[in-house]
Design a protein around this motif. Sequence first.
Motif, short mmCIF file in Angstrom:
data_model
loop_
_atom_site.label_atom_id
_atom_site.label_comp_id
_atom_site.label_asym_id
_atom_site.label_seq_id
_atom_site.Cartn_x
_atom_site.Cartn_y
_atom_site.Cartn_z
N LYS A 98 -6.36 -2.63 13.66
CA LYS A 98 -5.45 -3.58 13.03
C LYS A 98 -4.02 -3.07 13.18
O LYS A 98 -3.80 -1.88 13.33
CB LYS A 98 -5.78 -3.76 11.55
N VAL A 99 -3.07 -3.98 13.10
CA VAL A 99 -1.65 -3.62 13.17
C VAL A 99 -1.10 -3.58 11.75
O VAL A 99 -1.37 -4.47 10.95
CB VAL A 99 -0.86 -4.65 14.01
N GLY A 100 -0.37 -2.52 11.44
CA GLY A 100 0.27 -2.42 10.14
C GLY A 100 0.46 -0.99 9.70
O GLY A 100 0.11 -0.05 10.41
N ASN A 101 0.99 -0.83 8.51
CA ASN A 101 1.17 0.49 7.92
C ASN A 101 -0.21 1.11 7.72
O ASN A 101 -1.07 0.49 7.06
CB ASN A 101 1.89 0.34 6.58
N PRO A 102 -0.48 2.30 8.26
CA PRO A 102 -1.83 2.87 8.20
C PRO A 102 -2.44 2.94 6.80
O PRO A 102 -3.59 2.57 6.60
CB PRO A 102 -1.67 4.26 8.81
N GLY A 103 -1.67 3.39 5.81
CA GLY A 103 -2.21 3.48 4.45
C GLY A 103 -2.65 2.13 3.93
O GLY A 103 -3.73 1.97 3.36
N GLU A 104 -1.79 1.13 4.12
CA GLU A 104 -2.11 -0.22 3.67
C GLU A 104 -3.30 -0.79 4.43
O GLU A 104 -4.18 -1.42 3.83
CB GLU A 104 -0.89 -1.13 3.84
N VAL A 105 -3.32 -0.58 5.74
CA VAL A 105 -4.44 -1.07 6.55
C VAL A 105 -5.76 -0.47 6.07
O VAL A 105 -6.74 -1.18 5.88
CB VAL A 105 -4.22 -0.77 8.06
N ILE A 106 -5.78 0.84 5.85
CA ILE A 106 -7.01 1.52 5.42
C ILE A 106 -7.47 0.99 4.07
O ILE A 106 -8.65 0.65 3.89
CB ILE A 106 -6.80 3.05 5.39
N CYS A 107 -6.56 0.90 3.11
CA CYS A 107 -6.93 0.42 1.77
C CYS A 107 -7.39 -1.03 1.78
O CYS A 107 -8.41 -1.38 1.17
CB CYS A 107 -5.77 0.61 0.79
N ASP A 108 -6.66 -1.89 2.49
CA ASP A 108 -7.04 -3.31 2.57
C ASP A 108 -8.38 -3.47 3.28
O ASP A 108 -9.24 -4.25 2.85
CB ASP A 108 -5.97 -4.12 3.31
N PHE A 109 -8.56 -2.75 4.37
CA PHE A 109 -9.80 -2.82 5.14
C PHE A 109 -10.99 -2.36 4.30
O PHE A 109 -12.05 -2.99 4.30
CB PHE A 109 -9.68 -1.96 6.40
N THR A 110 -10.80 -1.28 3.57
CA THR A 110 -11.86 -0.73 2.72
C THR A 110 -12.29 -1.75 1.68
O THR A 110 -13.49 -1.96 1.45
CB THR A 110 -11.36 0.56 2.02
N GLU A 111 -11.32 -2.42 1.09
CA GLU A 111 -11.62 -3.45 0.10
C GLU A 111 -12.30 -4.66 0.74
O GLU A 111 -13.29 -5.18 0.24
CB GLU A 111 -10.33 -3.87 -0.60
N GLU A 112 -11.76 -5.08 1.88
CA GLU A 112 -12.29 -6.24 2.60
C GLU A 112 -13.75 -6.03 2.99
O GLU A 112 -14.57 -6.94 2.91
CB GLU A 112 -11.43 -6.46 3.86
N LYS A 113 -14.08 -4.82 3.41
CA LYS A 113 -15.44 -4.51 3.86
C LYS A 113 -16.34 -4.03 2.73
O LYS A 113 -17.50 -3.69 2.95
CB LYS A 113 -15.42 -3.46 4.98
N ASN A 114 -15.80 -3.98 1.52
CA ASN A 114 -16.57 -3.54 0.36
C ASN A 114 -17.22 -2.17 0.61
O ASN A 114 -18.41 -1.97 0.37
CB ASN A 114 -17.62 -4.59 -0.02
N ALA A 115 -16.41 -1.25 1.10
CA ALA A 115 -16.90 0.09 1.46
C ALA A 115 -17.17 0.93 0.21
O ALA A 115 -16.59 0.70 -0.85
CB ALA A 115 -15.88 0.80 2.35
N ASP A 116 -18.04 1.91 0.38
CA ASP A 116 -18.41 2.81 -0.71
C ASP A 116 -17.62 4.10 -0.68
O ASP A 116 -17.55 4.81 -1.68
CB ASP A 116 -19.90 3.14 -0.61
N GLN A 117 -17.03 4.44 0.47
CA GLN A 117 -16.38 5.73 0.65
C GLN A 117 -15.38 5.63 1.80
O GLN A 117 -15.62 4.89 2.75
CB GLN A 117 -17.43 6.80 0.97
N VAL A 118 -14.29 6.38 1.71
CA VAL A 118 -13.32 6.50 2.80
C VAL A 118 -13.19 7.97 3.14
O VAL A 118 -13.12 8.82 2.25
CB VAL A 118 -11.93 5.95 2.40
N VAL A 119 -13.16 8.28 4.43
CA VAL A 119 -12.96 9.65 4.90
C VAL A 119 -11.78 9.64 5.86
O VAL A 119 -11.73 8.81 6.77
CB VAL A 119 -14.22 10.19 5.62
N LEU A 120 -10.82 10.54 5.62
CA LEU A 120 -9.69 10.64 6.53
C LEU A 120 -9.16 12.06 6.56
O LEU A 120 -9.44 12.85 5.66
CB LEU A 120 -8.58 9.65 6.16
N GLY A 121 -8.45 12.37 7.62
CA GLY A 121 -7.89 13.71 7.77
C GLY A 121 -6.50 13.79 7.18
O GLY A 121 -5.86 12.79 6.89
N CYS A 122 -6.05 15.01 7.03
CA CYS A 122 -4.73 15.28 6.45
C CYS A 122 -3.99 16.21 7.40
O CYS A 122 -4.55 17.20 7.86
CB CYS A 122 -4.92 15.94 5.08
N ARG A 123 -2.73 15.88 7.68
CA ARG A 123 -1.94 16.72 8.59
C ARG A 123 -1.41 17.97 7.93
O ARG A 123 -1.04 18.92 8.60
CB ARG A 123 -0.75 15.94 9.14
#
Length: 169
Positions: A98-123
Amino acid sequence: MAQESQKSRVVIAVDGSEHSDRAFEFYSQNMHKKGDEVLLIHANDIAERHIQLHPYGLATVEGWDKWLERCTEESKKMLSRFEKKCKENKFNCKLFTKVGNPGEVICDFTEEKNADQVVLGCRGQGTVRRTFMGSVSEYCIHHATTPITVVPPPDREKTGFINRPKNIE
């Protein structure tokens, strides 16, 4: 609390960096349960787009289309690498971009897909840089409606930066 036999829908944010690779590997080795649905999301950050000045404004439709086309191709290549890893591990996975601010995309996508968990890396940005530039993981921690696992950079993994769960059966 989720039962061990319950299948989960897990979002893994990927961007092709070593940090997202580490997050994927952490999930693979420590969190995956047979039957989980793995949703790989990549956000094409519009803020990363180089702005070109033109006589009639900042961008042209053709310039935007070329940027979007290039991003789509780069996303496909990067996501196909993760898809291959999923197949090797026999994970049930789906790929999204998706195109957009990564944080917003991840949070919106997670909600849209009714996810149970998010995993991401940290710089592991320093405080000053994080204050001015922002942090995707920090944004997600504060705005997500589902549990977040942030995999720290290697120099902080062994110092107790994050309480890591033991292998989940």
